[in-house]
Design a protein around this motif. Structure first.
Motif, PDB file in Angstrom:
ATOM      1  N   LEU A  39       3.228 -27.598  27.726  1.00  0.00           N
ATOM      2  CA  LEU A  39       4.157 -28.633  27.282  1.00  0.00           C
ATOM      3  C   LEU A  39       3.621 -29.237  25.993  1.00  0.00           C
ATOM      4  O   LEU A  39       2.586 -29.922  25.993  1.00  0.00           O
ATOM      5  CB  LEU A  39       4.296 -29.722  28.345  1.00  0.00           C
ATOM      6  CG  LEU A  39       5.147 -30.925  27.958  1.00  0.00           C
ATOM      7  CD1 LEU A  39       6.605 -30.511  27.787  1.00  0.00           C
ATOM      8  CD2 LEU A  39       5.025 -32.018  28.993  1.00  0.00           C
ATOM      9  N   VAL A  40       4.309 -28.960  24.886  1.00  0.00           N
ATOM     10  CA  VAL A  40       3.933 -29.546  23.599  1.00  0.00           C
ATOM     11  C   VAL A  40       4.325 -31.016  23.623  1.00  0.00           C
ATOM     12  O   VAL A  40       5.424 -31.367  24.063  1.00  0.00           O
ATOM     13  CB  VAL A  40       4.636 -28.809  22.438  1.00  0.00           C
ATOM     14  CG1 VAL A  40       4.305 -29.451  21.110  1.00  0.00           C
ATOM     15  CG2 VAL A  40       4.240 -27.340  22.427  1.00  0.00           C
ATOM     16  N   LEU A  41       3.428 -31.879  23.149  1.00  0.00           N
ATOM     17  CA  LEU A  41       3.668 -33.321  23.226  1.00  0.00           C
ATOM     18  C   LEU A  41       4.349 -33.856  21.978  1.00  0.00           C
ATOM     19  O   LEU A  41       3.998 -33.504  20.852  1.00  0.00           O
ATOM     20  CB  LEU A  41       2.344 -34.053  23.456  1.00  0.00           C
ATOM     21  CG  LEU A  41       1.638 -33.710  24.758  1.00  0.00           C
ATOM     22  CD1 LEU A  41       0.324 -34.472  24.859  1.00  0.00           C
ATOM     23  CD2 LEU A  41       2.524 -34.022  25.952  1.00  0.00           C
ATOM     24  N   GLY A  42       5.317 -34.722  22.206  1.00  0.00           N
ATOM     25  CA  GLY A  42       6.030 -35.368  21.115  1.00  0.00           C
ATOM     26  C   GLY A  42       6.607 -36.683  21.605  1.00  0.00           C
ATOM     27  O   GLY A  42       6.533 -37.007  22.795  1.00  0.00           O
ATOM     28  N   VAL A  43       7.171 -37.426  20.682  1.00  0.00           N
ATOM     29  CA  VAL A  43       7.828 -38.681  21.031  1.00  0.00           C
ATOM     30  C   VAL A  43       9.300 -38.581  20.634  1.00  0.00           C
ATOM     31  O   VAL A  43       9.628 -38.062  19.575  1.00  0.00           O
ATOM     32  CB  VAL A  43       7.160 -39.908  20.347  1.00  0.00           C
ATOM     33  CG1 VAL A  43       5.776 -40.125  20.903  1.00  0.00           C
ATOM     34  CG2 VAL A  43       7.094 -39.748  18.844  1.00  0.00           C
ATOM     35  N   GLU A  44      10.179 -39.062  21.526  1.00  0.00           N
ATOM     36  CA  GLU A  44      11.606 -39.032  21.243  1.00  0.00           C
ATOM     37  C   GLU A  44      11.989 -40.315  20.523  1.00  0.00           C
ATOM     38  O   GLU A  44      11.720 -41.415  21.002  1.00  0.00           O
ATOM     39  CB  GLU A  44      12.413 -38.885  22.523  1.00  0.00           C
ATOM     40  CG  GLU A  44      13.884 -38.702  22.247  1.00  0.00           C
ATOM     41  CD  GLU A  44      14.693 -38.375  23.487  1.00  0.00           C
ATOM     42  OE1 GLU A  44      15.925 -38.318  23.370  1.00  0.00           O
ATOM     43  OE2 GLU A  44      14.108 -38.194  24.570  1.00  0.00           O
ATOM     44  N   MET A  45      12.629 -40.153  19.377  1.00  0.00           N
ATOM     45  CA  MET A  45      13.030 -41.293  18.570  1.00  0.00           C
ATOM     46  C   MET A  45      14.468 -41.678  18.913  1.00  0.00           C
ATOM     47  O   MET A  45      15.121 -41.017  19.718  1.00  0.00           O
ATOM     48  CB  MET A  45      12.825 -40.951  17.100  1.00  0.00           C
ATOM     49  CG  MET A  45      11.361 -40.614  16.834  1.00  0.00           C
ATOM     50  SD  MET A  45      10.863 -40.426  15.115  1.00  0.00           S
ATOM     51  CE  MET A  45      12.059 -39.382  14.408  1.00  0.00           C
ATOM     52  N   GLU A  46      14.957 -42.760  18.302  1.00  0.00           N
ATOM     53  CA  GLU A  46      16.272 -43.311  18.636  1.00  0.00           C
ATOM     54  C   GLU A  46      17.402 -42.305  18.565  1.00  0.00           C
ATOM     55  O   GLU A  46      18.286 -42.305  19.405  1.00  0.00           O
ATOM     56  CB  GLU A  46      16.594 -44.493  17.716  1.00  0.00           C
ATOM     57  CG  GLU A  46      15.978 -45.785  18.172  1.00  0.00           C
ATOM     58  CD  GLU A  46      16.461 -46.963  17.343  1.00  0.00           C
ATOM     59  OE1 GLU A  46      17.638 -46.972  16.933  1.00  0.00           O
ATOM     60  OE2 GLU A  46      15.652 -47.871  17.113  1.00  0.00           O
ATOM     61  N   GLY A  47      17.411 -41.456  17.564  1.00  0.00           N
ATOM     62  CA  GLY A  47      18.492 -40.487  17.395  1.00  0.00           C
ATOM     63  C   GLY A  47      18.336 -39.235  18.234  1.00  0.00           C
ATOM     64  O   GLY A  47      19.107 -38.295  18.104  1.00  0.00           O
ATOM     65  N   GLY A  48      17.308 -39.191  19.078  1.00  0.00           N
ATOM     66  CA  GLY A  48      17.074 -38.025  19.913  1.00  0.00           C
ATOM     67  C   GLY A  48      16.143 -37.000  19.298  1.00  0.00           C
ATOM     68  O   GLY A  48      15.802 -36.006  19.921  1.00  0.00           O
TER      69      GLY A  48
END
Length: 112
Positions: free
Chosen positions: A85-94
């Motif tokens: 699972l590559v890690l990232g952050v979801e921002m407001e626009g998806g």
């Protein structure tokens, strides 16, 4: 969300890797890429399906250092076996922004 202990956190194996190959993944339900990530000698090359098409072109992903959870069980996504699972952050626009180390670090190092 409930709190966890440091011992709980230590169970999650998050390692540094480098994207060595990226392909379009038209069979995925949502727009995604197929990624091949090199985690060094101890872990090797692992595959991941990543929904990061809004912010990243395939070409710009090659050579990128990423963080990924490497001890989840594999997940079948359409005809592709996603192993990490590559890690990232979801921002407001998806859009999903990848989490990266602030400098080039050796492959396979574990987040502590």
């Amino acid at each position: 969300m409930s709190q966890i202990t440091y011992d709980d956190f230590k169970k999650v194996e998050i390692r540094t890797g480098k994207v060595i190959r990226a392909e379009a993944f038209p069979k995925a339900r949502k727009p995604a890429y197929k990624l091949w990530i090199d985690f060094g000698e101890e872990v090797g090359v692992k595959k991941s399906s990543a929904q990061i098409t809004k912010l990243y072109d395939r070409e710009q992903l090659i050579g990128m250092r990423v963080l990924a959870v490497t001890n989840f069980p594999p997940l079948q996504v359409a005809d592709f076996r996603s192993e990490v699972l590559v890690l990232g952050v979801e921002m407001e626009g998806g859009e999903v922004a990848l989490i990266q180390a602030d400098r080039e670090v050796p492959l396979g190092l574990r987040v502590t």
